[in-house]
Design a protein around this motif. Sequence first.
Motif, PDB file in Angstrom:
ATOM      1  N   UNK A   1      99.188 -16.890-150.314  1.00 37.02           N
ATOM      2  CA  UNK A   1      98.174 -17.359-151.261  1.00 37.02           C
ATOM      3  C   UNK A   1      96.783 -16.898-150.888  1.00 37.02           C
ATOM      4  N   UNK A   2      96.463 -16.948-149.585  1.00 28.61           N
ATOM      5  CA  UNK A   2      95.150 -16.476-149.139  1.00 28.61           C
ATOM      6  C   UNK A   2      95.003 -14.981-149.410  1.00 28.61           C
ATOM      7  N   UNK A   3      96.035 -14.200-149.102  1.00 25.81           N
ATOM      8  CA  UNK A   3      95.944 -12.748-149.304  1.00 25.81           C
ATOM      9  C   UNK A   3      95.726 -12.404-150.770  1.00 25.81           C
ATOM     10  N   UNK A   4      96.475 -13.056-151.664  1.00 24.60           N
ATOM     11  CA  UNK A   4      96.296 -12.783-153.092  1.00 24.60           C
ATOM     12  C   UNK A   4      94.903 -13.179-153.565  1.00 24.60           C
ATOM     13  N   UNK A   5      94.393 -14.290-153.062  1.00 21.57           N
ATOM     14  CA  UNK A   5      93.030 -14.698-153.432  1.00 21.57           C
ATOM     15  C   UNK A   5      91.986 -13.742-152.880  1.00 21.57           C
ATOM     16  N   UNK A   6      92.226 -13.221-151.683  1.00 20.92           N
ATOM     17  CA  UNK A   6      91.299 -12.231-151.128  1.00 20.92           C
ATOM     18  C   UNK A   6      91.225 -10.998-152.028  1.00 20.92           C
ATOM     19  N   UNK A   7      92.375 -10.569-152.519  1.00 17.91           N
ATOM     20  CA  UNK A   7      92.380  -9.419-153.413  1.00 17.91           C
ATOM     21  C   UNK A   7      91.624  -9.726-154.704  1.00 17.91           C
ATOM     22  N   UNK A   8      91.784 -10.931-155.211  1.00 19.61           N
ATOM     23  CA  UNK A   8      91.049 -11.312-156.422  1.00 19.61           C
ATOM     24  C   UNK A   8      89.548 -11.336-156.165  1.00 19.61           C
ATOM     25  N   UNK A   9      89.150 -11.847-155.001  1.00 16.27           N
ATOM     26  CA  UNK A   9      87.722 -11.870-154.657  1.00 16.27           C
ATOM     27  C   UNK A   9      87.179 -10.448-154.564  1.00 16.27           C
ATOM     28  N   UNK A  10      87.958  -9.558-153.962  1.00 13.26           N
ATOM     29  CA  UNK A  10      87.518  -8.168-153.868  1.00 13.26           C
ATOM     30  C   UNK A  10      87.344  -7.561-155.252  1.00 13.26           C
ATOM     31  N   UNK A  11      88.250  -7.901-156.175  1.00 11.24           N
ATOM     32  CA  UNK A  11      88.123  -7.386-157.540  1.00 11.24           C
ATOM     33  C   UNK A  11      86.877  -7.932-158.233  1.00 11.24           C
ATOM     34  N   UNK A  12      86.556  -9.211-157.972  1.00 10.15           N
ATOM     35  CA  UNK A  12      85.367  -9.803-158.587  1.00 10.15           C
ATOM     36  C   UNK A  12      84.078  -9.190-158.051  1.00 10.15           C
ATOM     37  N   UNK A  13      84.091  -8.767-156.780  1.00  4.34           N
ATOM     38  CA  UNK A  13      82.873  -8.253-156.140  1.00  4.34           C
ATOM     39  C   UNK A  13      82.744  -6.735-156.211  1.00  4.34           C
ATOM     40  N   UNK A  14      83.779  -6.057-156.681  1.00  2.00           N
ATOM     41  CA  UNK A  14      83.759  -4.591-156.591  1.00  2.00           C
ATOM     42  C   UNK A  14      82.605  -3.968-157.364  1.00  2.00           C
ATOM     43  N   UNK A  15      82.190  -4.597-158.455  1.00  4.18           N
ATOM     44  CA  UNK A  15      81.095  -4.019-159.247  1.00  4.18           C
ATOM     45  C   UNK A  15      79.760  -4.086-158.513  1.00  4.18           C
TER      46      UNK A  15
END
Length: 446
Positions: free
Chosen positions: A306-320
Amino acid sequence: MQRPGLAFDDPDVEREFVDADNRAAVPRVRLCALLALALSVPFVALDLTTLHGERPLVVLLLVLSTCCLATVLPAMTWWPAAHRHVQLAAAGAVTAYSWCASVGAAVTGAAPDYAAFTAVLMLLGAVGVARVRFRTALLTAVLTVPLALGVMLLSYEVPGYQLAFEVMCFAAFALLNLAVALFLEQSKRRMFLVNRALAAERQRSEELLHNVLPAEIVSRLHHTPAPIADSYEQATVLFADIVGFTPLSSSLPAAEVVRLLDRLFSRFDDLCAFWGMEKIKTIGDAYMAVAGVPTHSRDHAARAAGLALDMQREAALLTSSWPGGLALRIGISSGPVVAGVIGHRKFAFDLWGDTVNTASRLEAHGVPGQIHVDEAAHRLLAHGHVFSGPHRTELKGKGVQNTYFLLAPAQSDHPGAIPRLASTPSHPTSERRRTAPCPEPADCPP
């Protein structure tokens, strides 16, 4: 530190001091009443022996004064709100006892200085033993000393100079008692400020220590000086690394590098707390966390997923907002680890073992934007998650291994599955609320 007078400028600080002082005064007032009762015994015996004609009145006054003192003991012991009225109780008991002594001296013809002696002794006990605050001591002195000295002036048949000398002596005793009460209160207020500052510093130190070490480890450090080292049969270790960060950091100002890392890792810290995992450390742009340490949990692999999947989501939110885009490589391995605290000047809680090395290798041999999982973690997560693989991967120091890429939680009611995300924004870091897996109620994070 502000200079203490008879009240602090801050009303909140004043209320805190009054409450603390009242609570501390309760056992002292009990002791003072007990001592006064014990010391009254020889005086009562003397009164009953020498004052024959007025014995009924003497007995009545002694009973009344003794009851005033005796009432304080159970009141200060069993009354729930005793600390709120302890100052008033002390002043009332001293005043009542002194008034009985003054009335007794006036109507029985006892020694004229009997009343003054009693008033001063009772005030001394209130100030020196009970250590009442100055205003209470002043109120008690105003209510007792003038009456006792009045009895003395009206009934003392001695030369004027001798009477004046004794009145001045008793007045001086009373004034000295008040001076002692004033200095004691100022000293208590200074100590209160010192202790309050120490408590604030201790709290700040505790918070810093909790930022470095897990709460359970901090508690153990407080209770035992022995080195802390524990073995855990089952835990899940996660490594996350920012792809291409090293060349990126060389092209950015230092302040910007720190700002970017702080923003991302602060969100990761929040996610760790949400999933009930323990952040171990950051190494450059790498982030290390563990589930199942130092608190055992049966769903440690699901928490790490769950933490790993959320980390990926956070990275997607911050990529811009990230220079050149943001992608993570994440490695997850499950198995036994050793955990402990190292260092004496700068504590560090760390992990060792083959599971830690495997998670690090999985991250290093991973693919940007993917979560690389070993065989052990895959077995624990297989029924609740979607994977690609197996892939034959050669890991440094481990040889060729079957590895998998974690893609998403499965749509199933299996206990190991991570529930689908709700659409209501509420989580502070990913703006979506999640429910951590919890097959056993006892394993649920608070």
